[in-house]
Design a protein around this motif. Sequence first.
Motif: not given
Length: 489
Positions: A436-440, A444-450, A454-464
């Motif tokens: 996803m990072e590569k495609r974004l 040409g758009v920057s978003v916050g990657l999930g 997360f302090y520990t492992e993220q459960k699922g894939k998210f963007i902000r």
Amino acid sequence: MFLPVIDKRKPGSIFRQILNQIIQKIESGAIIDGYQMPPSRELARMLGVNRSTVVKVYEELWALGYVESTPGSYTRVRKRVPLAKITIRDEPQDSVGQSDFPAGLLNSDLYIDPAAYLSVSETTGYIDLQRLVPDTRLIDHKLIQQCFRDVINDPETDPFGYCDIRGFVPLRQNILKHMNLHGIHASDENILMTSGSQNALHLVFQALVSKEDIVVVESPTYSMVIPLLRLMRCKVLEVPVEEDGMDTQILERIFKRHKVKLVYCMPTFHNPTGITMTQEKREALLQICEQYQTLIVEDGFEEEMKYFGKVHLPIKSMDRIGNVIYLGSFSKIFAPGMRTGWIIAHPEIIRKLTNLKTTFDLSSNTMSQAILHQFCQRGGYELHIRKLMRVYRKRMKKALKALKKYIPHGKASWNEPLGGFLIWLQIHSIKKDEDMEKRLRETGVSVGLGKSFFYTEQKGKFIRISISASDEETIIEGIRRLGSALQSL
Ligand SMILES: Cc1ncc(COP(=O)(O)O)c(C=O)c1O
């Protein structure tokens, strides 16, 4: 049925008179839990006032947690935790949490890990849906220039010197007045000015949490609290954020098993999810933390930005024993470069944090605080808030519409925030963040990657997505690009 008595000769608005009398009756038990309030139209008729006044009273009662209502049903008095000091008056207010402070909540061990570092993300060349910074083009530059001139020319103000160790006194007064609007009735001994909320968080953790202490955070949480917690070497337990805020059942289970020192939360327009905690959960969280004598750090970083529906008052407004530490900041509503924030807490805590702050940096930036004071004094701050609300309400509407239009069906889901700048998307179509990072990057758009939230492992894939830094057209184009990136995955 109880009918408020309106006396037009009395000072204070009719709205306040009606509100105060109803609150008094509920507080005294004369109006009991479950009581069905008369329809607004009927009460307005009986009192001989505009219906809009009664509607406003009911809305305020709702915001204060006294009544509940669901669409199409009556307004009823609800069972609730009482506010710390319910004094809804137009005159100066009493202070919050001045009762005897539980000594066990303070801890003096300090620890610094010099190896820790902070990182800042690079976003140049992209449509910026990543940074959580307000659009400073919306600032009235002329007014700020005038404020600056006034500060420089005022013989009473010494903007070039150190200021009072708890912050520039007149600005403290302005902020205390402003906090009244959010139901927090504090006095001067409750406030410490800081160099933004990050500085406040550092002070709080450094002063009140020792190595090995247990700190509870929401999952996901504010990304820059994570390195701070690692720096402090405390033990971190995560509580998932649900659609209506932190999962308080899990929280309670944690409390039954562990001695928790502090809970860090963002009940209003949570970062990164944009979720607002319900009144029930705010009360449950407060009740648990009171019962176990645990500190709550309530980060009110976007408190002002209420666009849709009803949003509750801060947890701090219900604080009875002084265990809630409220953080505010000018960063998201005005400009992060002012580096000005504040802490509202029990005087004991303020004393401790002030000592520590003096040790760290002697005082906050006098010039910024003096300019902000002038800005507030001239009415600029309230006007600016209103302007931002208008602009960002529109931006948020456009962003939500664009998401519906451009995000391919089934590729992502999101919830619609009541305010703030953030929209949190769960992405259904990817296996690895790197894809996803590569495609974004390519689109040409920057978003916050999930993963950064997360302090520990993220459960699922998210963007902000943050709508704070870009205008409407740019937001729509950014979301269109995001949609095409997701389509190609
Ligand atoms: C939730 C939250 N708290 C605190 C801060 C720190 O803000 P500042 O130090 O600029 O006031 C931020 C900044 O993004 C934030 O998002």
